[in-house]
Scaffold this motif. Structure first.
Motif, PDB file in Angstrom:
ATOM      1  N   LEU A  96       7.614 -17.734  21.520  1.00 55.84           N
ATOM      2  CA  LEU A  96       7.195 -18.140  20.176  1.00 55.84           C
ATOM      3  C   LEU A  96       5.821 -17.546  19.892  1.00 55.84           C
ATOM      4  CD1 LEU A  96       8.041 -21.956  20.330  1.00 55.84           C
ATOM      5  CD2 LEU A  96       9.434 -20.128  19.338  1.00 55.84           C
ATOM      6  N   ASP A 154      12.312 -18.813  26.065  1.00 55.82           N
ATOM      7  CA  ASP A 154      12.113 -18.095  24.816  1.00 55.82           C
ATOM      8  C   ASP A 154      10.638 -17.881  24.519  1.00 55.82           C
ATOM      9  OD1 ASP A 154      14.798 -17.692  24.104  1.00 55.82           O
ATOM     10  OD2 ASP A 154      14.947 -19.725  23.307  1.00 55.82           O
ATOM     11  N   GLU A 167       6.896 -18.470  14.812  1.00 58.48           N
ATOM     12  CA  GLU A 167       7.947 -17.462  14.716  1.00 58.48           C
ATOM     13  C   GLU A 167       8.676 -17.400  16.046  1.00 58.48           C
ATOM     14  OE1 GLU A 167       8.907 -15.919  12.081  1.00 58.48           O
ATOM     15  OE2 GLU A 167       7.210 -16.327  10.763  1.00 58.48           O
ATOM     16  N   GLY A 168       9.973 -17.207  15.982  1.00 55.98           N
ATOM     17  CA  GLY A 168      10.777 -17.108  17.183  1.00 55.98           C
ATOM     18  C   GLY A 168      11.886 -18.141  17.164  1.00 55.98           C
ATOM     19  N   SER A 216       6.278 -12.224  24.879  1.00 49.14           N
ATOM     20  CA  SER A 216       7.483 -11.377  24.944  1.00 49.14           C
ATOM     21  C   SER A 216       7.775 -10.948  26.371  1.00 49.14           C
ATOM     22  CB  SER A 216       7.304 -10.145  24.050  1.00 49.14           C
ATOM     23  OG  SER A 216       7.135 -10.535  22.708  1.00 49.14           O
TER      24      SER A 216
END
Length: 193
Positions: free
Chosen positions: A99, A97, A115-116, A83
């Motif tokens: 994940l 991004d 997830e993501g 994050s």
């Protein structure tokens, strides 16, 4: 403190101090791998602190392949790392991004391992890890990403415990990029004690 702070010797030294004082312990411990050790490293007190996460995100981002579309990490240690690195990338004008790789597939719905925001198959992803001991956790994440159709070339970790993980990761055709090695953390711990 400048939020777009690039890592330098001063920020690296500060992060090492935080890890040596808040994440490292000496004693008798049983590790997740089942091995016994006189050293214990739990990076969560650093990766879940504001200052620690800021320093980590910038240092890790500098080690991400410039062609990577996303970073991925195994839950729980990888959650704050992916994050923060994704956010640091956006602050520098880079699209990256985050994940999260589950330890088990979701038990309902899509039974997803990841997830993501999933990037297109065939894109490059860098794996982030807090501590590498045997490399098993990192390689499990890599395998999930490969099975999902992604490319992985490297793993970036906070601390390499220097207990064979780097060799296993190299056997898998990957590069391990460590911010610190256990020897360096242990030495700093002794200096500060």
């Amino acid at each position: 403190m400048n939020l777009l702070l690039k890592s330098n010797k001063k920020s690296r030294d500060r992060l090492l101090n935080l890890i040596a004082t808040n994440a490292y312990r000496q004693g008798e411990f049983t590790l997740a791998s089942g091995k016994k050790s006189n050293h214990y490293v739990n990076c969560k007190p650093v990766s879940l602190s504001g200052e620690g996460l800021l320093l980590l995100s910038n240092m890790m981002l500098e080690r991400i392949d410039p062609d990577a579309i996303a970073v991925a990490g195994v839950t729980l240690g990888g959650d704050p790392l992916v994050s923060a690195v994704a956010m640091a990338a956006v602050m520098e004008g880079r699209s990256l991004d985050a994940l999260i790789v589950r330890k088990e597939p979701k038990g309902y719905g899509t039974a997803a391992w990841l997830e993501g925001p999933l990037p297109p198959k065939g894109t490059l992803i860098t794996v982030l890890e807090d501590v590498v001991t045997t490399g098993a956790s990192s390689l499990k994440a890599v395998n999930q990403l490969l099975e999902a159709g992604y490319i992985v070339k490297s793993i970036v970790c906070i601390v390499n415990r220097q207990e064979g993980g780097e060799m296993e990761i190299k056997k898998g055709g990957l590069e391990l990029k460590s911010l610190f090695c256990l020897d360096e953390v242990s030495k700093k711990y002794k200096e500060l004690s």
